[in-house]
Design an enzyme around this catalytic site. Structure first.
Site, PDB file in Angstrom:
ATOM      1  N   ASP A  82       0.942  -1.279   0.321  1.00 38.13           N
ATOM      2  CA  ASP A  82       0.117   0.350  -0.175  1.00 38.13           C
ATOM      3  C   ASP A  82       1.165   0.965  -0.237  1.00 38.13           C
ATOM      4  OD1 ASP A  82      -0.722  -0.654   3.394  1.00 38.13           O
ATOM      5  OD2 ASP A  82       1.207   0.284   2.540  1.00 38.13           O
ATOM      6  N   ASN A 153      -6.871  -1.027  13.975  1.00 40.55           N
ATOM      7  CA  ASN A 153      -8.715  -1.730  13.536  1.00 40.55           C
ATOM      8  C   ASN A 153      -8.860  -2.818  13.098  1.00 40.55           C
ATOM      9  OD1 ASN A 153      -8.042  -1.107  11.770  1.00 40.55           O
ATOM     10  ND2 ASN A 153      -8.331   0.423  10.321  1.00 40.55           N
ATOM     11  N   HIS A 155      -7.171  -4.021  10.292  1.00 42.69           N
ATOM     12  CA  HIS A 155      -6.917  -3.883   8.655  1.00 42.69           C
ATOM     13  C   HIS A 155      -5.798  -4.347   8.080  1.00 42.69           C
ATOM     14  CE1 HIS A 155      -4.443   0.221   8.972  1.00 42.69           C
ATOM     15  NE2 HIS A 155      -3.400  -0.720   9.282  1.00 42.69           N
ATOM     16  N   GLU A 160      -9.728  -1.750   4.860  1.00 44.23           N
ATOM     17  CA  GLU A 160     -10.005  -0.856   6.208  1.00 44.23           C
ATOM     18  C   GLU A 160     -11.589  -2.035   6.444  1.00 44.23           C
ATOM     19  OE1 GLU A 160      -8.433   0.503   8.042  1.00 44.23           O
ATOM     20  OE2 GLU A 160      -8.362   3.117   7.340  1.00 44.23           O
TER      21      GLU A 160
HETATM   22  C1  GLP Z   1      -0.642   0.671   8.035  1.00 40.07           C
HETATM   23  C2  GLP Z   1      -0.227  -0.039   7.062  1.00 40.07           C
HETATM   24  C3  GLP Z   1      -0.392  -1.502   7.526  1.00 40.07           C
HETATM   25  C4  GLP Z   1       0.453  -1.898   8.493  1.00 40.07           C
HETATM   26  C5  GLP Z   1      -0.181  -1.174  10.006  1.00 40.07           C
HETATM   27  C6  GLP Z   1       0.121  -1.424  10.847  1.00 40.07           C
HETATM   28  O1  GLP Z   1      -1.460   0.785   8.758  1.00 40.07           O
HETATM   29  N1  GLP Z   1      -0.308   0.321   5.741  1.00 40.07           N
HETATM   30  O2  GLP Z   1       0.244  -2.207   6.562  1.00 40.07           O
HETATM   31  O3  GLP Z   1       0.781  -3.327   9.481  1.00 40.07           O
HETATM   32  O4  GLP Z   1      -0.013   0.375   9.700  1.00 40.07           O
HETATM   33  O5  GLP Z   1       1.873  -0.536  11.658  1.00 40.07           O
HETATM   34  P1  GLP Z   1       2.583  -0.580  13.005  1.00 40.07           P
HETATM   35  O6  GLP Z   1       3.593  -2.146  12.214  1.00 40.07           O
HETATM   36  O7  GLP Z   1       3.392   0.405  12.607  1.00 40.07           O
HETATM   37  O8  GLP Z   1       1.839  -1.142  14.077  1.00 40.07           O
END
Ligand code: GLP
Length: 259
Positions: A82, A153, A155, A160
């Site tokens: 993404d 959440n 995702h 989402e």
């Molecule tokens: C962002 C990314 C996700 C990732 C999430 C969790 O939203 N789009 O791919 O898994 O953050 O991030 P973190 O690893 O910092 O908790």
């Protein structure tokens, strides 16, 4: 992989490690093993990559293996999950910048083998770019290992809550929870992009192997619900319960509520 990894809990698709370092190094070694196996076969290794704090140690270990053990990325093709939209690829808050800073500029992956959904294009062209991104994944032979984190959440990528399980690469609206969590990188909520481009749950589900890595107590509640709650589009990660190619890799804190 050294035998000193302590696994307090292990089943075929769930491995819980004492520390976030052990969990991350284990994941890096799974990725390295695929790269080396494909090198021996004279084939590409197609990696689906994630951003955020979770994969940082995975990438550090891959860089260490590249520098110390001669792990080459010359046969690697990467597709990132993404990217915010719109955002310049040289913006330090972009996932493109994150990936080059945390992995790509430290290893010998070929620039033309790096794919990040960073489409600096008009809204009218986005659909075509998304279709093209999916075609490139198919042309590469599909994703061999998809590395995932999980959002607060539930995702995966930027799919989402409410994302259809048959969703493909597309422009998405970001949830408020996601934007609040992104505040660590942006000065204010107004600065956080409201949209992103994300590969869909259908794309993720087609990966030959999926590794969901979750670290820290802050992920324990969403991990409990995602792994042991209802399979529902309102918690996109729950779809992984039904996929046999998934391996959940947790540290003890992230897995502390599982029972
Ligand atoms: C962002 C990314 C996700 C990732 C999430 C969790 O939203 N789009 O791919 O898994 O953050 O991030 P973190 O690893 O910092 O908790």
């Amino acid at each position: 992989m050294s035998s000193n990894f302590k696994k307090p809990f292990s089943t075929p698709n769930l491995n819980i490690f004492e520390t976030s370092e052990d969990a991350s190094i284990y994941v890096a070694h799974l990725i390295a093993a695929l790269i080396r196996e494909r090198q021996k076969q004279g084939q590409h290794a197609v990696l689906g990559l994630a951003t955020g704090t979770t994969p940082k140690i995975v990438y550090q270990e891959l860089i260490r293996m590249h520098n110390i053990e001669g792990l080459s990325f010359s046969n690697v093709i990467s597709f990132n999950l993404d990217e915010y939209y719109p955002i310049p690829s040289n913006d330090e808050r972009s996932f493109s910048y994150f990936m080059h800073n945390h992995l790509f500029q430290h290893v010998d992956i070929a620039p033309h083998n790096i794919h990040i959904p960073n489409f600096n294009c008009s809204n009218a062209d986005i659909i075509n770019h998304c279709v093209d991104y999916d075609q490139k994944i198919i042309k590469a032979g599909g994703i061999d290992i998809q590395l995932l984190g999980i959002g607060r959440n539930g995702h995966i990528g930027f799919n989402e809550p409410g994302s259809d399980f048959d969703s493909v690469t597309r422009l998405v609206d970001l949830d408020m929870a996601t934007k609040e969590d992104a505040l660590r990188d942006f000065i204010s909520l107004e600065e956080v992009p409201s949209h992103a481009i994300s590969i869909g749950i259908h794309n993720i589900s087609r990966a030959k192997k999926i590794i969901l890595l979750a670290l820290g107590e802050r992920k324990s509640k969403i991990i409990k619900t995602a792994l042991q709650g209802e399979v529902t589009t309102m918690l996109p990660a729950s779809v992984l319960q039904d996929l046999s190619q998934v391996e959940f890799v947790l540290d003890k804190e992230a897995g502390m509520l599982l029972g």
